[in-house]
Design an enzyme around this catalytic site. Structure first.
Site, PDB file in Angstrom:
ATOM      1  N   GLU A 238       0.822  -1.199   0.000  1.00 15.44           N
ATOM      2  CA  GLU A 238       0.000   0.000   0.000  1.00 15.44           C
ATOM      3  C   GLU A 238       0.863   1.259   0.000  1.00 15.44           C
ATOM      4  OE1 GLU A 238      -3.511  -0.556   0.211  1.00 15.44           O
ATOM      5  OE2 GLU A 238      -3.508   1.540  -0.371  1.00 15.44           O
ATOM      6  N   ASP A 261      -2.712  -2.740  -3.817  1.00 14.38           N
ATOM      7  CA  ASP A 261      -4.045  -2.164  -3.984  1.00 14.38           C
ATOM      8  C   ASP A 261      -4.039  -0.939  -4.890  1.00 14.38           C
ATOM      9  OD1 ASP A 261      -6.847  -2.186  -3.374  1.00 14.38           O
ATOM     10  OD2 ASP A 261      -6.461  -0.319  -2.293  1.00 14.38           O
ATOM     11  N   ASP A 262      -2.978  -0.134  -4.837  1.00 10.76           N
ATOM     12  CA  ASP A 262      -2.944   1.073  -5.677  1.00 10.76           C
ATOM     13  C   ASP A 262      -2.965   0.696  -7.152  1.00 10.76           C
ATOM     14  OD1 ASP A 262      -2.470   2.844  -3.387  1.00 10.76           O
ATOM     15  OD2 ASP A 262      -0.571   1.775  -3.298  1.00 10.76           O
TER      16      ASP A 262
HETATM   17  P1  NAD Z   1       1.582   9.073 -10.492  1.00  6.35           P
HETATM   18  O1  NAD Z   1       2.314  10.230  -9.960  1.00  6.35           O
HETATM   19  O2  NAD Z   1       2.254   7.743 -10.617  1.00  6.35           O
HETATM   20  O3  NAD Z   1       1.066   9.479 -11.981  1.00  6.35           O
HETATM   21  C1  NAD Z   1       0.524  10.719 -12.348  1.00  6.35           C
HETATM   22  C2  NAD Z   1       0.483  10.802 -13.879  1.00  6.35           C
HETATM   23  O4  NAD Z   1      -0.281  11.944 -14.256  1.00  6.35           O
HETATM   24  C3  NAD Z   1       1.847  10.950 -14.556  1.00  6.35           C
HETATM   25  O5  NAD Z   1       1.895  10.121 -15.697  1.00  6.35           O
HETATM   26  C4  NAD Z   1       1.863  12.423 -15.021  1.00  6.35           C
HETATM   27  O6  NAD Z   1       2.627  12.640 -16.198  1.00  6.35           O
HETATM   28  C5  NAD Z   1       0.402  12.645 -15.284  1.00  6.35           C
HETATM   29  N1  NAD Z   1      -0.003  14.047 -15.248  1.00  6.35           N
HETATM   30  C6  NAD Z   1       0.199  14.948 -14.252  1.00  6.35           C
HETATM   31  N2  NAD Z   1      -0.333  16.133 -14.609  1.00  6.35           N
HETATM   32  C7  NAD Z   1      -0.891  15.968 -15.817  1.00  6.35           C
HETATM   33  C8  NAD Z   1      -1.577  16.841 -16.701  1.00  6.35           C
HETATM   34  N3  NAD Z   1      -1.806  18.096 -16.387  1.00  6.35           N
HETATM   35  N4  NAD Z   1      -2.010  16.331 -17.875  1.00  6.35           N
HETATM   36  C9  NAD Z   1      -1.776  15.056 -18.204  1.00  6.35           C
HETATM   37  N5  NAD Z   1      -1.134  14.192 -17.403  1.00  6.35           N
HETATM   38  C10 NAD Z   1      -0.692  14.648 -16.233  1.00  6.35           C
HETATM   39  O7  NAD Z   1       0.276   8.951  -9.637  1.00  6.35           O
HETATM   40  P2  NAD Z   1      -0.723   7.700  -9.440  1.00  6.35           P
HETATM   41  O8  NAD Z   1      -0.270   6.847  -8.334  1.00  6.35           O
HETATM   42  O9  NAD Z   1      -0.953   7.063 -10.776  1.00  6.35           O
HETATM   43  O10 NAD Z   1      -2.028   8.454  -8.961  1.00  6.35           O
HETATM   44  C11 NAD Z   1      -2.676   9.421  -9.774  1.00  6.35           C
HETATM   45  C12 NAD Z   1      -3.998   9.828  -9.149  1.00  6.35           C
HETATM   46  O11 NAD Z   1      -4.855   8.715  -9.168  1.00  6.35           O
HETATM   47  C13 NAD Z   1      -3.909  10.319  -7.702  1.00  6.35           C
HETATM   48  O12 NAD Z   1      -4.566  11.552  -7.570  1.00  6.35           O
HETATM   49  C14 NAD Z   1      -4.658   9.303  -6.922  1.00  6.35           C
HETATM   50  O13 NAD Z   1      -5.435   9.912  -5.913  1.00  6.35           O
HETATM   51  C15 NAD Z   1      -5.568   8.709  -7.965  1.00  6.35           C
HETATM   52  N6  NAD Z   1      -5.938   7.343  -7.586  1.00  6.35           N
HETATM   53  C16 NAD Z   1      -7.259   7.067  -7.505  1.00  6.35           C
HETATM   54  C17 NAD Z   1      -7.679   5.834  -7.107  1.00  6.35           C
HETATM   55  C18 NAD Z   1      -9.164   5.546  -7.075  1.00  6.35           C
HETATM   56  O14 NAD Z   1      -9.939   6.322  -7.461  1.00  6.35           O
HETATM   57  N7  NAD Z   1      -9.612   4.428  -6.642  1.00  6.35           N
HETATM   58  C19 NAD Z   1      -6.749   4.869  -6.756  1.00  6.35           C
HETATM   59  C20 NAD Z   1      -5.381   5.146  -6.856  1.00  6.35           C
HETATM   60  C21 NAD Z   1      -4.995   6.410  -7.280  1.00  6.35           C
END
Ligand code: NAD
Length: 539
Positions: A238, A261-262
Site C-alpha cells: 500500500e 491495492d494502488d
Molecule cells: P503518479 O504520480 O504515478 O502518476 C501521475 C500521472 O499523471 C503521470 O503520468 C503524469 O505525467 C500525469 N499528469 C500529471 N499532470 C498531468 C496533466 N496536467 N495532464 C496530463 N497528465 C498529467 O500517480 P498515481 O499513483 O498514478 O495516482 C494518480 C492519481 O490517481 C492520484 O490523484 C490518486 O489519488 C488517484 N488514484 C485514484 C484511485 C481511485 O480512485 N480508486 C486509486 C489510486 C490512485
C-alpha cells in the site's frame, strides 16, 4: 484475541475485543467480576451506539472525529465496527480518505496508542523476532507500507502507518475479516521529508531513506519472515512509490500471497465501472476505445487489467493494447518519445505527437479515465469534444481527494447536456441538470479489496491472480441495479458493501477453486462458509 471466558475485571474492560462498556448486562457484570467497576445503569446496545455516534458528531473537525473513532477502536471493538457499518457513508470518509490523509500528516502529534508492527532499517536480521512480539498467532491479512507515497501527499515516513490501520479497519467493516487476524505494518526505512525530520514530535527513524540493496534486503526479510510466522497471511502492499510498487509486486506476486491495492485494487474498481458504463452507453465492452489522462501507477494498473479483460474476449495482447491510449503531462504516449518509463512502453503506439485535445480528435475514445492527481485537467473543451463524438461519453475523474478530481460532477453533466457517464475517486454531491437528477457513484477501492481478501482468506489461496480481480470487477458491475443506473451511478450504494464483499468473495473463491493455482481446497456451500467466517460486530 478470542473470547476469553477466564478473564475478569479490568482484563475484560481494557480488552477492546471483550469490552462492552456500559452494555454489560447484570449477569455479565457478575460473571466477569465487573460489579462496581462500571456506572450502575446498563445501556441498551442501541442506546450505547447512539451515544457514541452523538459523541462523534459533536466534534468540530473531522480530524477530531478520527481521533475519537481511533480511541473507540482501542476501547470497544464491536461498538466501533457497528458504528461504522450502520453509518458507512458518514464514517468511511472519517476512517479513510480524505480524513486519513490529515491523520497521517499529524500522526505523530495525535499519537495515543500503538496499533500494528514497526519494522525499521535497524532491524535487519531480527524481523522474525519482531513479528513474534505480535500477540496474535493466526494473522490472515497484512497491509504494509513504507510511507513513501501516502495518498497524494508524498513521503510521510513512519506517519504513513495511518494507512495500513485504516485499510484494515475497512477489511473488517466491509468484508468481515476477523479483527484479530489483521496486522498493520510500517516498514520504516527513514524519510526524505525534511519537515518530518525536523519535527520534534516525529516518531520514525530520523534519517534519509535507505535505498537500493539495503532496502530490498529488509523487504525481503519481512516477506520471508511473514511466510514463517503467518504462512496463510495475505500481504497487501500500500502506498509505495510507483517504481517500488511495481518492482515489489512483480518480484513477489508469483512467490507469495500478495497484491498491490494502488495498482490492482484500483484497476478492479475501475474495470467494474467500465463494464457498468457500457450498460448505459450501449457500446459493447469489446468495442471500447479508452483514453487515459495520466500515465502513472493508477492508470497503468487499470490499463493492464483492461488489457487482460480484452484478451479474455478473444483479442491478442497487442490488439488489446491498441484499444488503450495514454496522454501524460507531455502529451500522447507514443513510440517516438524517449522520456517514457518502463510501464508506459507497452502502451506507446506508433502515432504522430499530439496534445490531449488533438489526441481526442484523432483517436475518438468512448471514455476518458483521469488519474493525473491534478484538478481541471478534463477541460471544458475536452469534455465538449467527448460529447460531440459520443452520445454517452464516459468520464472517470479518479484523482483523490475530491478537490483534485479531473473535473467535477457538475461540470461533467453541464458540459455534456446531462449525457456524461461520470464517476470519481472521491465522492461528489448529487447534481441537478435541468429536470435530471444525478447521484454519481464513487469508484472506491473499498468495493474490491475487502472482498478479494475475504475470498482469499476463506479459501486459503496461495496466490492472488489477475483473474481474481477480473471476476471481482464483473461481480461488482453485475450488482449495479437499474435504479442505480437511472441516476447515473455505475457502482452499487456503499451501504450494500457487506453484500458486495460477500458476492465478490464467493466469486473469487470459486475462481480459486476452479483455477490451476495450487493449495486449493474443495469447499461445499461456499457462500455459507464465507458468511459463517464473517465477523459480526454484535454483542
Ligand atoms: P503518479 O504520480 O504515478 O502518476 C501521475 C500521472 O499523471 C503521470 O503520468 C503524469 O505525467 C500525469 N499528469 C500529471 N499532470 C498531468 C496533466 N496536467 N495532464 C496530463 N497528465 C498529467 O500517480 P498515481 O499513483 O498514478 O495516482 C494518480 C492519481 O490517481 C492520484 O490523484 C490518486 O489519488 C488517484 N488514484 C485514484 C484511485 C481511485 O480512485 N480508486 C486509486 C489510486 C490512485
Amino acid at each position: 484475541m478470542k473470547e476469553n471466558i477466564e478473564a475478569t475485571g479490568f482484563d475484560v474492560l481494557f480488552n477492546a475485543a471483550l469490552n462492552k462498556g456500559t452494555a454489560f448486562t447484570e449477569a455479565e457484570r457478575k460473571k466477569y467480576k465487573l460489579r462496581g467497576l462500571l456506572p450502575p445503569g446498563v445501556s441498551d446496545p442501541d442506546v450505547q451506539l447512539n451515544r457514541a455516534l452523538q459523541n462523534m458528531r459533536r466534534k468540530h473537525y473531522d480530524i477530531e472525529r478520527y481521533i475519537y473513532l481511533s480511541a473507540l477502536q482501542s476501547r470497544n471493538e464491536r461498538l466501533f465496527y457497528r458504528l461504522i457499518l450502520e453509518n458507512i457513508q458518514e464514517v468511511m470518509p472519517l476512517i479513510y480518505t480524505p480524513t486519513v490523509g490529515q491523520a497521517c500528516k499529524e500522526f505523530a502529534a495525535i499519537f495515543r496508542q500503538p496499533k500494528g508492527i514497526y519494522i525499521t532499517a535497524e532491524d535487519r536480521g531480527n524481523v522474525s523476532e519482531i513479528l513474534n512480539n505480535w500477540p496474535e498467532e493466526d494473522v490472515r491479512v497484512i497491509v504494509v507500507t513504507d510511507g513513501e507515497r501516502i495518498l497524494g501527499l508524498g513521503d510521510l515516513g513512519a506517519n504513513g502507518m495511518g494507512i495500513p490501520i485504516g485499510k484494515l479497519a475497512l477489511y473488517v467493516a466491509c468484508a468481515g475479516i476477523q479483527p484479530n487476524q489483521c496486522l498493520p505494518v510500517m516498514i520504516d526505512v527513514g524519510t526524505n521529508n525534511q519537515e518530518m525530520l525536523d519535527d520534534p514530535l516525529y516518531l520514525g527513524l530520523r534519517h534519509k531513506r535507505i535505498q537500493g540493496e539495503e532496502y530490498d534486503a529488509l523487504v525481503d526479510e519481512f516477506i520471508s519472515s511473514v511466510q514463517v510466522a503467518y504462512p496463510k497471511a495475505l500481504i497487501q502492499f500500500e502506498d509505495f512509490l510507483t517504481p517500488n510498487a511495481y518492482r515489489l509486486l512483480n518480484k513477489y506476486r508469483n512467490q507469495v500471497l500478495c497484491f498491490n491495492d494502488d495498482i490492482q485494487g484500483t484497476a478492479g474498481v475501475a474495470l467494474a465501472g467500465v463494464y457498468a458504463s457500457t450498460k448505459i452507453s450501449g457500446v459493447a465492452f469489446r468495442d471500447l476505445r479508452i483514453m487515459f489522462l495520466g500515465a502513472g501507477s493508477a492508470a497503468t494498473g487499470i490499463a493492464d487489467l483492461i488489457t487482460y479483460a480484452f484478451q479474455k474476449e478473444g483479442f491478442t495482447e497487442e490488439e488489446a493494447r491498441k484499444k488503450l491510449w495514454f496522454v501524460d503531462i507531455d502529451g500522447l504516449v507514443i513510440q517516438s518519445r524517449d522520456d517514457l518509463l518502463p510501464h508506459n512502453l507497452p502502451y506507446a503506439h506508433d502515432h504522430p505527437a499530439a496534445d490531449f485535445i488533438s489526441a481526442i480528435k484523432q483517436i475518438k475514445p468512448h471514455m476518458l479515465i483521469g488519474a493525473t492527481g491534478f484538478p481541471g485537467t478534463f477541460t471544458q473543451e475536452a469534455v465538449k469534444l467527448m460529447a460531440e463524438i459520443n452520445e454517452r461519453p464516459a468520464l472517470f475523474a479518479l484523482s483523490n481527494p475530491t478537490s483534485r478530481a479531473e473535473c467535477t460532477a457538475e461540470q461533467a453533466y453541464n458540459w455534456t447536456q446531462g449525457r456524461a457517464i461520470f464517476t470519481s475517486g472521491s465522492p461528489f454531491e448529487a447534481v441537478r441538470y435541468k429536470e435530471q437528477y444525478f447521484k454519481p457513484g464513487q469508484g472506491n477501492n473499498a468495493y474490491i479489496f475487502p472482498g478479494i481478501g475475504l475470498g482469499a482468506v476463506v479459501s486459503e489461496a496461495s496466490r492472488i491472480s489477475e483473474d481474481m480481480f477480473l471476476v471481482a470487477a464483473k461481480t461488482l458491475a453485475n450488482m449495479v441495479s437499474e435504479k442505480d443506473l437511472s441516476v447515473g451511478a455505475i457502482y452499487p450504494p456503499l451501504h450494500n458493501i457487506r453484500d458486495v464483499s460477500l458476492q465478490i468473495a464467493v466469486a473469487v473463491a470459486e475462481e480459486i477453486i476452479s483455477s490451476d493455482l495450487d493449495s486449493i481446497r474443495k469447499v461445499d456451500n461456499l457462500q455459507q462458509k464465507i458468511e459463517e467466517y464473517m465477523y459480526q460486530p454484535a454483542y
